[in-house]
Motif scaffolding. Sequence first.
Motif, short mmCIF file in Angstrom:
data_model
loop_
_atom_site.label_atom_id
_atom_site.label_comp_id
_atom_site.label_asym_id
_atom_site.label_seq_id
_atom_site.Cartn_x
_atom_site.Cartn_y
_atom_site.Cartn_z
N GLY A 196 63.75 51.08 26.57
CA GLY A 196 63.98 50.36 27.69
C GLY A 196 63.18 49.40 28.49
O GLY A 196 63.13 49.26 29.37
N LEU A 197 62.28 48.83 27.58
CA LEU A 197 61.23 48.00 27.88
C LEU A 197 61.67 46.40 27.57
O LEU A 197 62.33 46.13 26.46
N THR A 198 61.03 45.53 28.47
CA THR A 198 61.17 43.92 28.21
C THR A 198 60.04 43.45 28.66
O THR A 198 59.24 43.90 29.55
N MET A 199 59.62 42.22 27.86
CA MET A 199 58.44 41.52 28.11
C MET A 199 58.55 40.26 28.93
O MET A 199 59.78 39.60 28.67
N PHE A 200 57.74 39.94 29.54
CA PHE A 200 57.76 38.54 30.35
C PHE A 200 56.45 37.85 30.28
O PHE A 200 55.34 38.64 29.58
N TRP A 201 56.39 36.51 30.75
CA TRP A 201 55.26 36.06 30.99
C TRP A 201 55.24 35.50 32.24
O TRP A 201 56.35 35.20 32.78
N LEU A 202 54.25 35.40 33.11
CA LEU A 202 54.25 34.81 34.53
C LEU A 202 53.09 34.17 35.02
O LEU A 202 51.89 34.61 34.23
N SER A 203 53.19 33.49 35.97
CA SER A 203 51.84 32.88 36.68
C SER A 203 51.23 34.12 37.66
O SER A 203 51.62 34.81 38.38
N MET A 204 49.91 34.34 37.25
CA MET A 204 49.18 35.32 38.11
C MET A 204 48.97 34.81 39.70
O MET A 204 48.73 35.55 40.42
N LYS A 205 49.52 33.55 39.85
CA LYS A 205 49.35 32.94 41.37
C LYS A 205 50.76 33.16 42.05
O LYS A 205 51.22 32.65 42.91
N SER A 206 51.89 34.17 41.08
CA SER A 206 53.11 34.14 41.75
C SER A 206 53.12 35.07 42.98
O SER A 206 52.23 35.82 43.18
N PRO A 207 53.84 34.72 44.01
CA PRO A 207 53.84 35.43 45.22
C PRO A 207 54.29 36.95 44.87
O PRO A 207 55.29 37.31 44.12
N GLY A 208 53.48 37.62 45.55
CA GLY A 208 53.84 39.14 45.28
C GLY A 208 52.67 39.87 44.32
O GLY A 208 52.68 41.02 44.25
N VAL A 209 51.74 38.83 43.80
CA VAL A 209 50.83 39.46 42.62
C VAL A 209 49.64 39.73 43.56
O VAL A 209 48.86 38.62 44.05
N GLU A 210 48.94 40.93 43.43
CA GLU A 210 47.72 41.25 44.16
C GLU A 210 46.88 41.87 42.99
O GLU A 210 47.18 42.68 42.46
N ILE A 211 45.78 41.21 43.21
CA ILE A 211 44.48 41.51 42.05
C ILE A 211 43.33 42.32 42.80
O ILE A 211 42.79 41.63 43.64
N PHE A 227 48.74 44.75 41.31
CA PHE A 227 50.19 45.43 42.14
C PHE A 227 51.29 43.96 42.21
O PHE A 227 50.75 43.11 42.24
N PHE A 228 52.46 44.52 42.12
CA PHE A 228 53.54 43.62 41.95
C PHE A 228 54.44 44.02 43.10
O PHE A 228 54.96 45.22 42.87
N THR A 229 54.93 43.24 43.95
CA THR A 229 55.50 43.39 45.06
C THR A 229 56.65 42.71 45.10
O THR A 229 56.38 41.38 45.55
N ASP A 230 57.67 42.87 44.62
CA ASP A 230 58.93 42.09 44.74
C ASP A 230 58.64 40.61 44.22
O ASP A 230 58.98 39.30 44.73
N VAL A 231 58.08 40.49 42.93
CA VAL A 231 57.70 39.43 42.25
C VAL A 231 58.86 38.70 41.48
O VAL A 231 59.46 39.60 40.50
N ARG A 232 59.31 37.70 41.67
CA ARG A 232 60.42 37.36 40.91
C ARG A 232 60.02 36.18 40.02
O ARG A 232 59.07 35.51 39.94
N ILE A 233 60.76 36.51 38.72
CA ILE A 233 60.45 35.89 37.44
C ILE A 233 61.65 35.20 36.78
O ILE A 233 62.72 36.06 36.86
N PRO A 234 61.91 34.07 36.58
CA PRO A 234 63.04 33.50 35.96
C PRO A 234 63.24 34.32 34.60
O PRO A 234 62.30 34.61 33.91
N ASP A 235 64.59 34.20 34.33
CA ASP A 235 64.81 35.08 32.77
C ASP A 235 64.42 34.15 31.62
O ASP A 235 64.14 34.58 30.84
N ALA A 236 64.01 32.56 32.06
CA ALA A 236 63.68 31.80 30.94
C ALA A 236 62.26 32.24 30.73
O ALA A 236 61.82 31.97 29.30
#
Length: 418
Positions: A196-211, A227-236
């Motif tokens: 049930g796992l899926t892999m993505f790549w994302l920008s660490m500057k995305s809104p909702g990413v806290e380091i 921490f990821f709080t409602d981080v939006r990632i395109p399906d692409a």
Amino acid sequence: MNFDDTPQEAAFRAEVRAWIDANAPKELEAELKQATFGNSGLTSGDPIALAKAWQKKKAEAGWACLHWPKEYGGRGATPIERVIWGQEEGVYGSLGGLFIIGHGMCGPTLMAWASEEQKRKLLPPLASGEEVWCQLFSEPAGGSDLAGLRTRAERADDGSGDWIIRGQKIWTSGAQNSDYGILITRTDPDVPKHKGLTMFWLSMKSPGVEIRPIKQANGQSGFNEVFFTDVRIPDAQRLGAVGQGWTVSLTTLMNERLSIGSGMPTGFPELFDYCLNLETEDGPAVDNAMVRSRLAQYAVKASGLKYTGMRAISALSKGETPGPENSIGKLVAGASMQELAMFALDLQGETGVINDPRHAEAAQKFQAMLLRSPATRVEGGTDEILRNIIAERVLGLPGDIRVDKDVPFKDIPTSGKR
């Protein structure tokens, strides 16, 4: 086996040596020689800026990520040419620590699973050091069980096809310095955990990413909570099919163990040099029978790691994917480092408690090594996990009993109660 250079390899080595001699930041050499495990040793400038400058210079001359295809920022070099480069780069290679995750783990994963357009966009700036990547895998509740992760990715309810990420990662090396990351999430809790796992790549500057950096025992903060709080990632930005995340992650993990295991120092050269110069009440330490016996044991392990690594290089030269046998290098190197550092501090006696490079014997190398070494036995797979991998996938022994193998993830108890 013959480890002498062929005429072609000798010519390549001469070319590498000439370029490094003409371009290396020699003003940093003395500082880099004082580096300890987990600390670059650089005090004359910003370590990140200096690392990026050296990587950029290499990239502009065609020496970055040598084994990568040219269209992705590499050189298309052979595995043995990559080894020759590492030998000749020498102390300046430690400047590349900032990029080891991106170059050794994220890059190969993108090459295997990203679209061609994404590869041509993302890989060249990764190779040149312009952008830094991290790996968002481990979680607080999962322990050594990567497939037990709980960070959720759910489709946005606005019909866009985007994904909304909620959850937490931990033990993320270099997240605070990263521009992008690869992220494994749970997208289906109704099937067994690996499915049930899926892999993505994302920008660490995305809104909702806290380091949040974590302070370590050695005084460094190389690891982070993310921490990821409602981080939006395109399906692409999905790598592989929905539910194929575990298969994608194996690409990362196999390269991770190769990168960590092949590059992890044991401290043996430093210990040997120290024993050659250490004077004890009974004379030079290296003349002591007990010290010589321990040095011989460490030398055998260091030699075994070297030639096991060469087996991996041979496999790569044949176009093979890094396999489970690369867990051997990481398992042995991590334990050896800890054991060797403790022995060195025993030799130092009471001065072994001094943790100041200005006053400590051997410039505090072994103190830093000991404080960092427990992490080496956890990162990239704990000792216990690696032993299981070697036993099951290399030696062909029966697998561990896994009572949750076919149980839907949502039905796996998280405590003594369901």
